[in-house]
Write a protein that holds these residues in place. Structure first.
Motif, PDB file in Angstrom:
ATOM      1  N   LEU A   1      14.262  78.491  77.266  1.00 55.11           N
ATOM      2  CA  LEU A   1      14.653  77.679  76.341  1.00 55.11           C
ATOM      3  C   LEU A   1      13.133  77.315  75.292  1.00 55.11           C
ATOM      4  CD1 LEU A   1      16.898  76.173  76.025  1.00 55.11           C
ATOM      5  CD2 LEU A   1      16.373  74.136  77.020  1.00 55.11           C
ATOM      6  N   VAL A   2      11.911  77.457  75.930  1.00 62.52           N
ATOM      7  CA  VAL A   2      10.745  77.454  75.160  1.00 62.52           C
ATOM      8  C   VAL A   2      10.762  78.362  74.299  1.00 62.52           C
ATOM      9  CG1 VAL A   2       8.267  77.405  75.070  1.00 62.52           C
ATOM     10  CG2 VAL A   2       9.523  76.095  76.590  1.00 62.52           C
TER      11      VAL A   2
ATOM     12  N   ARG B   1      22.084  83.197  82.097  1.00 58.69           N
ATOM     13  CA  ARG B   1      21.819  84.148  81.020  1.00 58.69           C
ATOM     14  C   ARG B   1      22.885  84.298  79.803  1.00 58.69           C
ATOM     15  NH1 ARG B   1      18.512  88.343  83.211  1.00 58.69           N
ATOM     16  NH2 ARG B   1      17.793  87.648  85.381  1.00 58.69           N
ATOM     17  N   ALA B   2      24.079  83.773  80.004  1.00 59.73           N
ATOM     18  CA  ALA B   2      25.145  83.688  79.162  1.00 59.73           C
ATOM     19  C   ALA B   2      24.712  82.771  77.909  1.00 59.73           C
ATOM     20  CB  ALA B   2      26.368  83.117  79.774  1.00 59.73           C
ATOM     21  N   VAL B   3      24.252  81.603  78.388  1.00 56.46           N
ATOM     22  CA  VAL B   3      23.911  80.549  77.618  1.00 56.46           C
ATOM     23  C   VAL B   3      22.685  80.991  76.619  1.00 56.46           C
ATOM     24  CG1 VAL B   3      22.714  78.423  77.298  1.00 56.46           C
ATOM     25  CG2 VAL B   3      24.712  78.558  78.789  1.00 56.46           C
TER      26      VAL B   3
ATOM     27  N   LEU C   1      22.732  81.722  72.603  1.00 60.79           N
ATOM     28  CA  LEU C   1      21.702  80.800  71.657  1.00 60.79           C
ATOM     29  C   LEU C   1      21.075  82.066  70.686  1.00 60.79           C
ATOM     30  CD1 LEU C   1      20.162  78.137  73.907  1.00 60.79           C
ATOM     31  CD2 LEU C   1      21.527  77.706  72.055  1.00 60.79           C
ATOM     32  N   PHE C   2      20.531  82.837  71.373  1.00 64.03           N
ATOM     33  CA  PHE C   2      20.093  84.028  70.559  1.00 64.03           C
ATOM     34  C   PHE C   2      20.709  84.668  69.617  1.00 64.03           C
ATOM     35  CE2 PHE C   2      16.261  83.856  73.705  1.00 64.03           C
ATOM     36  CZ  PHE C   2      15.482  83.807  72.719  1.00 64.03           C
TER      37      PHE C   2
END
Lengths: 320, 666
Positions: free
Chosen positions: B577-578, B638-640, B644-645
């Protein structure tokens, strides 16, 4: 290649000189034990040469490499530590000083640390046996008492002999602890009349008054009024409070002790402040050029004591 | 500042255990009273620590105790000048140190002196077993050192010290391999080990024949081991006798250039021999040596003589030519002692009279021992004053040295020069490694008779019947010519029969491991190091070697240090997340909205949404999602992360031109 190395070395040295609170200065020092070990290994080596004993060479190699690894471990143990300087508690002159600091480990556990103040020789330090990864621990350092005034301690050392005692590794943190040392309190016999004189509203103070109640002992309070009998009964350390009559404003005046030397005079005033605070009386402070209106309570108490601690005579004390 | 707590029970216990491990190999050589004293000292200290109350005796008492120990050792003659002889004193002082264990310094000194004790053990014994034991002891001592400096559970302390040693292993190997092996000997430090002397009395070898200690290991690099009956390991050549004792006569020990081999077709056998130190200068080789090893001379009578007795296990390569015969002549070999029982002369004279040629005399002599009630016995009893006559005519029982000495004497009386050879016969074949183990009980003596211009080997012991009740391995080997098991290969009595074969195989593998250890690790010497250096082109050993290794070492250390420092300074980014939020902020920064240090995600995305109205919904949504993931309990899968990317890629890479902004807003 050599140039490159020189350049990098210069950079790293320069970085160490620029001291910031977050990064300590790391030092590594060989102990006497290291010297003894070297002597013993030297003798083993002589024997190995004489007897052409390869297994003795092997032992020497094994011990040397273990020692080298222990030095690396010692370095790693201490290098990622962080320190946050906590509160430095005010104290009366001569009483031990106490200060808090939080030691934080890096991303791996750290063991066998000793924190102390390098500027104070007789300090025993505080031992931390184990500090888990990213954990922190609050340590309270107790230092010998000092003279009245404002004192700075700028260095905190965290050191270790771990793991084999061959090297002494220390991390020196630049912190800023300001210790305010109040004058040593002096309770005079004719305190009440001193304090009240002139205003005609003097109050008899101290333990001779009527018992008012208890409050929990605070570090720094005089032990004279601790209810030791209650302590003996197993109750917490309580301080007896006394009042006598209605609470009125009192003045603690610098000029009320003519002919008394400066330090003694401040000590007497300090004693008055403590006494008034404990009886719950409102009191004000008068110093040449400084006037604090009568009040009471923790903040007021420390404000007054701080003035005494930092007081410097406006002119040299001559004959009064 | 005190960096360590007081000695505790566990600390002292660890130290005592390590010291016990270091002392254990010497227990056999310590006088019993010293052993008892050590046990008492250890028990006292451990008990006192357990009670938590230790009284350190005054310095006068400790000094007195040390003096008493030294005095007692001096009185009982245990104390000598050599290191091995001084060991009891050293051990005693080390344990007295336990008495005054007070400061950290005492504790560390005790540890370091224990390290030294381990090394003293290795000066005498360098076998694989002892080396493994030494490493175990070193680990124990290191554990005591580590345990002193940290408060932790025993498992952690042992684990840490083992880790320290394992991590140090590569460095240890490099130091071990590259440390220059110096050649020097200090006087008075030699260690004595029992073995042959330069003399032989008839009863001498029995003492050796009962020991199963290995004495040498022979490898054949060309895999051409001769058949068993040719395995005579020739050592000392004894040619001077007074009728009783035989010894090497120094005058006849001549070193000259040897003539070339008489017959080039005879097999030349190369042997790599590892010889245990026996406090004597003679080396052994198959009968008969042709090319001597380094620093060894080959005498004219083909004896291999070392200038100094080896003090350590010695490895040498020697080439022998089987069937080759020495042809040196010396006067001593035909001298007959003046005092000799007349019956001996008569017996020899009778053989000579019957013989038609010289060979017949030898045959007569061998036949005489095979008949006439002679028997092979390791315990023939003590012989009378004239031991040769007593053996020949009364006892008629004995072992190789009786037969060899009396046979040689008889041959001299019969007019043939003869001498006694001492060495070993045969050896146990290690099936796994293909090498021969020669033990003390392979020790043997035989005769050489000068006949037809050459010395001929004659072994009068062969063919002598076994005495009844004689069961020693040496005797059995002589009887039936077959290999017998040494005790190290026989299973212990408590093991079931089923394990007999596996045990033998394991024992042979262990022998092989020991052989490899000796040859590769213990065999490392200056010559080997020089040959490595020659391979990489360094022929002038000392200066260039030292220079290059020092420069290389410094270079490696600096490189590793710089790399490590670099790695230390790089920020750790492991939280996905960072990483994502950093790139989100970087992307928005490209678009002209840079996050201030004090700006939280809500403020920042709000400001960005207002500045980029075209992407406002996306930015707001990503901001909300980030906040939910950061501060909520939803895990970042991993899906999240992938989603996000992916969403990040919908943001434009460049800031929109003012014209574009104007167009979209209108």
């Amino acid at each position: 290649m050599t140039e490159l190395v020189n350049k990098s070395m210069k950079v790293s040295i320069a970085d160490d000189i620029r001291i910031s609170p977050s990064r300590p200065v790391l030092r590594i020092k060989f102990t006497n034990a290291c010297f003894y070990l070297a002597v013993v290994l030297g003798f083993v080596l002589l024997g190995a040469i004489n007897y052409q004993s390869n297994s003795a060479y092997l032992i020497v190699a094994l011990v040397i490499s273990t020692a080298v690894m222990s030095i690396i471990h010692a370095w790693k143990n201490i290098r990622a530590l962080g320190v946050i300087a906590g509160q430095a508690f005010p104290a009366f002159a001569g009483e031990p000083l106490r200060a808090n600091a939080t030691i934080t480990a890096g991303g791996f556990p750290t063991v066998a640390l000793v924190c102390d103040i390098p500027d104070i020789a007789e300090d025993d330090g505080v031992t931390i046996a184990h500090l888990g990864a990213l954990q922190s621990q609050l340590v309270t350092l107790v230092l010998p008492g000092k003279q009245r005034g404002l004192h700075h301690l700028r260095r905190l050392r965290v050191a270790s002999l771990y793991p084999m005692g061959l090297v002494f590794v220390q991390a020196e943190f630049i912190i800023d602890w300001q210790f305010i040392v109040y004058p040593a309190p002096l309770i005079s016999g004719n305190l009440a009349s001193d304090a009240g004189d002139g205003q005609g509203e003097g109050q008899r103070l101290g333990s001779t008054g009527d018992f008012h109640g208890h409050h929990l002992y605070q570090p720094g309070e005089s032990q004279r009024r601790v209810d030791w009998r209650a302590v003996a009964r197993g109750r917490p350390i309580l301080v007896k409070e006394f009042v006598s009559g209605p609470l009125q404003d009192c003045w603690i005046d610098y000029d009320r002790f003519p002919g008394v030397p400066l330090e003694q005079r401040l000590s007497l005033m300090c004693g008055q402040i403590i006494s008034f605070e404990h009886t719950g009386q409102r009191y004000g402070l008068r110093l040449p050029g400084i006037l604090i209106e009568p009040n009471h309570g923790e903040t007021h108490y420390h404000t007054c004591l701080k003035q005494l601690a930092l007081w410097t005579s406006p002119q040299p004390l001559g004959n009064p | 500042m005190s960096l360590v707590a007081a000695h505790g029970f566990s600390r002292v216990l660890t130290l005592v255990l390590a010291m016990v491990m270091a002392t254990l190999p010497f227990i056999g050589s310590l006088p019993p009273w010293l052993t008892l004293g050590i046990v008492i000292l250890a028990a006292w200290r451990v008990m006192a620590e357990y009670r938590g109350f230790v009284i350190i005796p005054p310095i006068s008492f400790r000094l007195l105790l040390a003096l008493i120990v030294a005095g007692l050792l001096l009185l009982t003659n245990e104390l000598g000048f050599g290191l091995a002889a001084a060991t009891p004193l050293f051990v005693g002082f080390l344990w007295i140190k336990l008495l005054e264990l007070k400061a950290r310094r005492d504790y560390l000194l005790a540890c370091f002196l224990s390290y030294f004790l381990v090394a003293v053990m290795l000066f005498d014994h360098s076998s694989l077993t002892y080396s493994i034991y030494a490493i175990a002891t070193i680990t124990a001592i290191t554990t005591a050192l580590v345990g002193y400096h940290m408060d932790a559970r025993a498992r952690q302390v042992v684990g840490l010290s083992a880790r320290l040693m394992l991590k140090g292993l590569p460095l240890a190997i490099i130091i071990f391999m590259l440390f220059p092996r110096l050649q020097m000997n200090f006087p008075n430090l030699g260690n004595a080990t029992s073995g042959f002397t330069d003399e032989l009395a008839p009863g001498d070898i029995a003492r050796l024949a009962l020991s199963e200690e290995p004495v040498m290991r022979v490898e054949f690099p060309n895999h051409d081991m001769p058949s068993t009956d040719l395995l005579y390991w020739r050592g000392l050549v004894l040619n001077h006798t007074d009728g009783e004792r035989w010894k090497v006569s120094r005058e006849t020990l001549v070193y000259q250039d040897l003539p070339n081999a008489t017959d080039e077709n005879l097999p030349a056998i190369v042997q790599d021999i590892t010889l245990e130190p026996m406090n004597q200068r003679w080396l052994f080789a198959l009968d008969v040596a042709e090319l001597p090893p380094d620093r060894t001379r080959l005498a004219l009578n083909r004896a291999l003589v070392r200038r100094q007795p080896p003090t350590q296990t010695l490895r040498y390569r020697v080439t022998s030519r089987l069937g080759e015969k020495a042809d040196d002549v010396d006067d001593a070999s035909s001298r007959i002692p003046e005092q000799l029982d007349p019956r001996v002369r008569q017996l020899a004279q009778s053989w000579r009279d019957q013989a038609t040629q010289k060979n017949d005399i030898i045959t007569q002599g061998l036949k005489y021992f095979q008949a006439n009630g002679f028997s092979y016995s390791l315990n023939p009893g003590t012989m009378a004053d004239d031991s040769v006559a007593d053996f020949l005519f009364n006892k008629r029982a004995g072992f190789c040295s009786h037969y060899a000495t009396s046979f040689s004497l008889l041959m001299r009386c019969a007019g043939l020069p003869a001498r006694v050879i001492v060495g070993f016969r045969r050896g146990d074949l290690n099936q796994v490694g293909g090498f021969l183990m020669v033990r003390h009980d392979h020790a043997h003596a035989w005769s050489e008779v000068f006949i037809n211009g050459f010395w001929q080997r004659v072994d009068p012991t062969i063919g002598v019947p076994l005495a009844p009740g004689e069961t020693s391995p040496a005797a059995l080997r002589n009887e039936n010519n077959s290999a017998t098991l040494s005790s190290s290969e026989r299973k212990p009595w408590w093991m079931p029969e089923l394990l007999d074969q596996p045990y033998r195989a394991a024992a042979q593998y262990w022998q092989l491991a020991e052989a490899r250890w000796e040859s590769s690790v213990m065999g490392l010497d200056g010559a080997t190091q020089s040959s490595w250096l020659e391979k990489i082109g360094i022929t002038r050993f000392a200066p260039s070697f030292l220079f290059i290794s020092v420069i290389t070492a410094i270079g490696i250390v600096i490189t590793v240090f710089l790399w490590w420092r670099q790695r230390e300074r790089a920020p750790i980014k492991t939280d996905p997340l960072v990483i994502w939020y950093d790139s989100f902020c970087a992307r928005l920064s490209h678009l002209g909205i840079t996050r201030e240090a004090w700006e939280g995600p809500l403020d920042f995305t709000g400001r960005a949404a207002r500045a980029l109205p075209t992407h406002a919904p996306l930015i707001t949504q990503l901001g909300q999602e980030y906040i939910a993931l950061r501060y909520g309990s939803t895990p970042v899968t991993r899906a999240v992360r992938a989603r996000l990317f992916a969403a990040l890629r919908q943001l434009p890479k460049r800031a929109p031109t003012p014209a574009f902004v104007a167009a979209t807003q209108s």
